[in-house]
Design a protein around this motif. Structure first.
Motif, PDB file in Angstrom:
ATOM      1  N   VAL A   1       0.852  -1.183   0.000  1.00 34.12           N
ATOM      2  CA  VAL A   1       0.000   0.000   0.000  1.00 34.12           C
ATOM      3  C   VAL A   1       0.890   1.235   0.000  1.00 34.12           C
ATOM      4  CG1 VAL A   1      -1.684   1.301   1.360  1.00 34.12           C
ATOM      5  CG2 VAL A   1      -1.854  -1.192   1.234  1.00 34.12           C
TER       6      VAL A   1
ATOM      7  N   LEU B   1      -1.232  -2.095  -4.478  1.00 36.71           N
ATOM      8  CA  LEU B   1      -2.274  -1.090  -4.668  1.00 36.71           C
ATOM      9  C   LEU B   1      -1.715   0.317  -4.820  1.00 36.71           C
ATOM     10  CD1 LEU B   1      -4.794  -2.345  -1.939  1.00 36.71           C
ATOM     11  CD2 LEU B   1      -4.468  -3.175  -4.274  1.00 36.71           C
TER      12      LEU B   1
ATOM     13  N   GLN C   1      -7.036   2.725  -0.646  1.00 36.97           N
ATOM     14  CA  GLN C   1      -6.229   1.508  -0.601  1.00 36.97           C
ATOM     15  C   GLN C   1      -6.338   0.721   0.702  1.00 36.97           C
ATOM     16  OE1 GLN C   1      -2.095   2.182  -1.809  1.00 36.97           O
ATOM     17  NE2 GLN C   1      -2.707   3.952  -3.014  1.00 36.97           N
TER      18      GLN C   1
ATOM     19  N   ALA D   1      -4.202   1.086  -9.849  1.00 35.18           N
ATOM     20  CA  ALA D   1      -3.136   0.375  -9.142  1.00 35.18           C
ATOM     21  C   ALA D   1      -2.459  -0.611 -10.079  1.00 35.18           C
ATOM     22  CB  ALA D   1      -3.713  -0.359  -7.935  1.00 35.18           C
TER      23      ALA D   1
END
Length: 261
Positions: A13, A53, A67, A246
Motif C-alpha cells: 500500500v 495497490l 487503498q 493500481a
C-alpha cells in the motif's frame, strides 16, 4: 501479529515509492522494491499471492480512502504501508490530520494481517527535502509510536548514509534507482526475519566528486525537467497519479518464473 517468517501473501500500500518509480523495465513499466520482495517471497512459498495497490502522487488521505480498506479485506500474511511523504513535502500541511490518518490506517491494517510493515522512507539531501525534514521526522516519530502500540514492524531507511548517496537516486531526485530499490527490498526482507543475502547499508565505491560546472548543469536540468512540473502540479491541484489504476489491484498468484509481477 505473528512473527513467523512464513509468508504466502503480500499486499503493498502506498504511493510512487511502493509503485516502483524509477526502477524502469524495458517495456516501460516500473518494478520497484515491493515487486522484488514479492519475487523473493514467491520463490520460497508455493502458491504465493501478491497485490500492489500503490499509485504515484497519492496523498495520505487518498491512500487511506482508496487503498487501506481493500488491503485489509484481502487478509494477507504481510501488508506493507508507506505514505505521508507527499503530504509533508507540501508547504502547508495539517500535521494533526496526518497523525489521525496514520492512526486510521494502522488501526485498520494491523488486525487484518499477520505482520504489518511500516517504513521510514529514505531521503537524499537537498533543498526540497531539507525544507520538509522536521515534518518528516515528526511523521516517523508518530509512526514509531503506532508501531509499538499495534505490534507492527518498522523498516528504518531514513538517515541511512548510503541511501543519501545521489548515485542511488534518479534524475528527478525523488525516486530511487534500481539499485536503491534492490537495497530497500533487502531491508524489508531482513526486518521480516528472513536470512540476509547481503548488506543493504554497504556504501557505494568512492568516486571523484563532479566538477562545479557539471553540478550546476545537472541542477538546471533537474529544475527544468522535474522541479518545475512538480511545482506546477502542486499549484493546480493535479497529481501524476490522477486517473491511474493500481499496478496490481487484486491478490493473485504470482509465479516468479513467469516474469515481473
Amino acid at each position: 501479529m505473528e512473527t513467523n517468517p512464513d509468508c504466502r501473501s503480500l499486499v503493498a500500500v502506498g504511493d510512487s515509492f511502493t509503485e516502483g518509480m524509477s526502477d524502469l523495465l524495458p517495456d516501460g513499466s516500473y518494478r520497484g522494491w515491493a515487486d522484488l520482495l514479492a519475487a523473493r517471497l514467491a520463490a520460497r512459498s508455493p502458491g504465493f499471492r501478491y497485490a500492489n495497490l500503490a499509485v504515484r502522487g497519492k496523498l495520505l488521505g487518498q491512500i487511506v480512502e482508496e487503498q487501506v480498506g481493500p488491503a485489509a479485506a484481502m487478509r494477507a500474511d504481510v501488508v506493507t504501508f508507506v505514505g505521508g511523504l507527499n503530504d509533508v513535502l507540501r508547504p502547508r500541511i495539517d500535521m494533526g490530520r496526518v497523525h489521525a490518518l496514520l492512526e486510521e490506517a494502522v488501526e485498520t491494517l494491523a488486525p487484518s494481517c499477520r505482520r504489518l510493515v511500516l517504513m521510514h522512507s529514505p531521503g537524499r539531501y537537498g533543498p526540497l527535502l531539507d525544507a520538509g525534514r522536521p515534518r518528516m521526522e515528526e511523521l516517523y516519530a508518530h509512526l514509531d509510536a503506532l508501531a509499538a502500540r499495534h505490534g507492527a514492524l518498522v523498516v528504518n531507511l531514513y538517515g541511512t548514509p548510503v541511501l543519501g548517496d545521489p548515485r542511488l537516486w534518479d534524475a528527478d531526485r525523488l525516486h530511487l534507482t534500481s539499485e536503491g530499490h534492490r537495497r530497500v527490498a533487502e531491508a524489508v526482507w531482513q526486518v521480516l526475519g528472513l536470512p540476509a543475502e547481503d548488506d543493504w547499508q554497504a556504501p557505494l565505491p568512492a568516486e571523484d566528486p563532479a566538477r562545479w560546472g557539471a553540478r550546476r548543469a545537472a541542477d538546471l536540468r533537474f529544475a527544468r525537467r522535474h522541479l518545475a512540473p512538480w511545482i506546477g502540479r502542486r499549484l493546480t491541484g493535479r497529481s501524476s497519479g490522477d486517473g491511474r489504476p493500481a499496478k496490481r489491484p487484486e491478490l493473485l498468484p504470482y509465479d516468479p518464473g513467469s516474469g515481473t509481477p
